[in-house]
Design an enzyme around this catalytic site. Sequence first.
Site, PDB file in Angstrom:
ATOM      1  N   GLY A  94       2.588  -1.162  41.400  1.00 46.51           N
ATOM      2  CA  GLY A  94       4.036  -1.887  41.069  1.00 46.51           C
ATOM      3  C   GLY A  94       4.163  -3.306  41.751  1.00 46.51           C
ATOM      4  N   GLU A 133      -3.841   6.721  44.784  1.00 49.06           N
ATOM      5  CA  GLU A 133      -2.691   5.564  44.599  1.00 49.06           C
ATOM      6  C   GLU A 133      -2.204   5.783  46.246  1.00 49.06           C
ATOM      7  OE1 GLU A 133      -1.068   6.683  40.373  1.00 49.06           O
ATOM      8  OE2 GLU A 133      -0.034   7.201  41.786  1.00 49.06           O
ATOM      9  N   GLU A 169       6.522   8.691  43.889  1.00 48.71           N
ATOM     10  CA  GLU A 169       7.511   8.939  43.603  1.00 48.71           C
ATOM     11  C   GLU A 169       8.882   9.587  43.488  1.00 48.71           C
ATOM     12  OE1 GLU A 169       7.112   6.496  40.415  1.00 48.71           O
ATOM     13  OE2 GLU A 169       6.436   4.685  41.033  1.00 48.71           O
ATOM     14  N   SER A 198      -1.560  -0.788  40.580  1.00 45.76           N
ATOM     15  CA  SER A 198      -1.788  -2.549  40.130  1.00 45.76           C
ATOM     16  C   SER A 198      -3.290  -2.538  39.010  1.00 45.76           C
ATOM     17  CB  SER A 198      -1.508  -3.587  41.161  1.00 45.76           C
ATOM     18  OG  SER A 198      -0.001  -3.154  41.731  1.00 45.76           O
ATOM     19  N   GLY A 211       0.192   2.399  36.040  1.00 45.92           N
ATOM     20  CA  GLY A 211       1.500   2.382  35.430  1.00 45.92           C
ATOM     21  C   GLY A 211       1.942   1.059  34.674  1.00 45.92           C
ATOM     22  N   GLY A 212       2.429   0.490  35.103  1.00 41.14           N
ATOM     23  CA  GLY A 212       2.840  -1.038  34.299  1.00 41.14           C
ATOM     24  C   GLY A 212       1.964  -1.555  33.803  1.00 41.14           C
ATOM     25  N   ASN A 261       1.306   6.249  32.551  1.00 39.29           N
ATOM     26  CA  ASN A 261       2.179   6.795  33.573  1.00 39.29           C
ATOM     27  C   ASN A 261       3.304   5.802  33.045  1.00 39.29           C
ATOM     28  OD1 ASN A 261       4.902   8.398  35.266  1.00 39.29           O
ATOM     29  ND2 ASN A 261       3.177   7.912  36.957  1.00 39.29           N
ATOM     30  N   TRP A 262       4.401   6.428  31.953  1.00 33.25           N
ATOM     31  CA  TRP A 262       5.275   4.999  31.135  1.00 33.25           C
ATOM     32  C   TRP A 262       6.660   5.283  32.563  1.00 33.25           C
ATOM     33  CZ3 TRP A 262       5.043   6.421  25.783  1.00 33.25           C
ATOM     34  CH2 TRP A 262       4.022   5.742  25.364  1.00 33.25           C
ATOM     35  N   LYS A 263       6.398   6.857  33.460  1.00 35.42           N
ATOM     36  CA  LYS A 263       7.472   6.635  34.530  1.00 35.42           C
ATOM     37  C   LYS A 263       8.710   6.903  33.388  1.00 35.42           C
ATOM     38  CE  LYS A 263       4.907   4.735  38.458  1.00 35.42           C
ATOM     39  NZ  LYS A 263       4.445   3.841  39.201  1.00 35.42           N
ATOM     40  N   HIS A 289       3.250  12.683  42.514  1.00 36.83           N
ATOM     41  CA  HIS A 289       2.872  11.407  42.400  1.00 36.83           C
ATOM     42  C   HIS A 289       4.157  11.082  43.729  1.00 36.83           C
ATOM     43  CE1 HIS A 289       4.447   6.891  41.491  1.00 36.83           C
ATOM     44  NE2 HIS A 289       2.947   7.442  40.802  1.00 36.83           N
TER      45      HIS A 289
HETATM   46  P1  13P Z   1       1.498   0.892  38.641  1.00 36.00           P
HETATM   47  O1  13P Z   1       0.243  -0.013  37.484  1.00 36.00           O
HETATM   48  O2  13P Z   1       3.099  -0.108  37.802  1.00 36.00           O
HETATM   49  O3  13P Z   1       0.969  -0.039  40.047  1.00 36.00           O
HETATM   50  O4  13P Z   1       1.892   2.100  38.879  1.00 36.00           O
HETATM   51  C1  13P Z   1       1.093   3.282  39.446  1.00 36.00           C
HETATM   52  C2  13P Z   1       1.402   4.499  39.655  1.00 36.00           C
HETATM   53  O5  13P Z   1       1.988   4.704  39.960  1.00 36.00           O
HETATM   54  C3  13P Z   1       0.729   5.409  38.059  1.00 36.00           C
HETATM   55  O6  13P Z   1       1.675   6.586  38.301  1.00 36.00           O
END
Ligand code: 13P
Length: 256
Positions: free
Chosen positions: A175, A169, A99, A215, A236-237, A11-13, A97
């Site tokens: 993050g 999640e 967010e 994470s 994510g990251g 997920n590149w956000k 998600h």
């Molecule tokens: P991180 O891997 O950066 O913690 O993000 C997880 C995430 O929200 C994937 O959708």
Amino acid sequence: MTIRKKLIVGNWKMNKTSADAVTLVQELVAEVCKQTDVEVVVAPPFTAIEAVGKVLDGSSLKLGAQNVHPEASGAYTGEISVGMLRAIFTNYVILGHSERRTYFKETDAFINQKVLASLKGQLKPILCVGETLAEREGNQTLKVVQTQLEAGLEGVSKDLATSVVIAYEPVWAIGTGKVATTEQAQEVHAFIRSLLVKLFGDAVAQKVRILYGGSMKPANAPELLTQKDIDGGLIGGASLESRSFVDLIKAAAAAK
Ligand code: 13P
């Protein structure tokens, strides 16, 4: 031996220009396009999705979107439909998600509309659920997850349920570098599987993949991914750089 193929989703956000996204996905394709042990999906921002899709064409990697609107078309400024995503061969969409729940006030009912519209249009939903730190500390984790899961899947038929992916999640792990312990994650994943059994029966529930997100990194992935009910990761990251994402795919391939 599980019947569920491991799934790793990047997920590149809101990261990467179209040009940067193409560079990253070219690196990924070069490294992992032949492997078929793990299903791999990348979900770039909308401005990059078509260009990334063209690079993925002919490889085993699949395309995901980060959001979709439930209506087929019309006056919804700034939104994208299921049909638009399918027209460029998008396979998956991340829905619910945290967010989007937090910053864009998405409700379980609205997320449910998106899940149903996606399934109708043959776009596979990755439904995200998870508790905040306050909810975990207040012993509300399972209740929150149950509410989000049941509301998000309302009206989904048994037949279509195997096309759904669930992502657990924990909001406090996203993050932050704080990963859930394997015990914490497996407990919630097993609970989610038990809810799926109640909703759809055992045979269907055993086919649904439940991803962990929050994470996840190459260092912690092997332990998480060998848990009985953890069928992959929503990353994510660590999906923003080819080295770490490829290492995560390799960790999933090794976690039988
Ligand atoms: P991180 O891997 O950066 O913690 O993000 C997880 C995430 O929200 C994937 O959708």
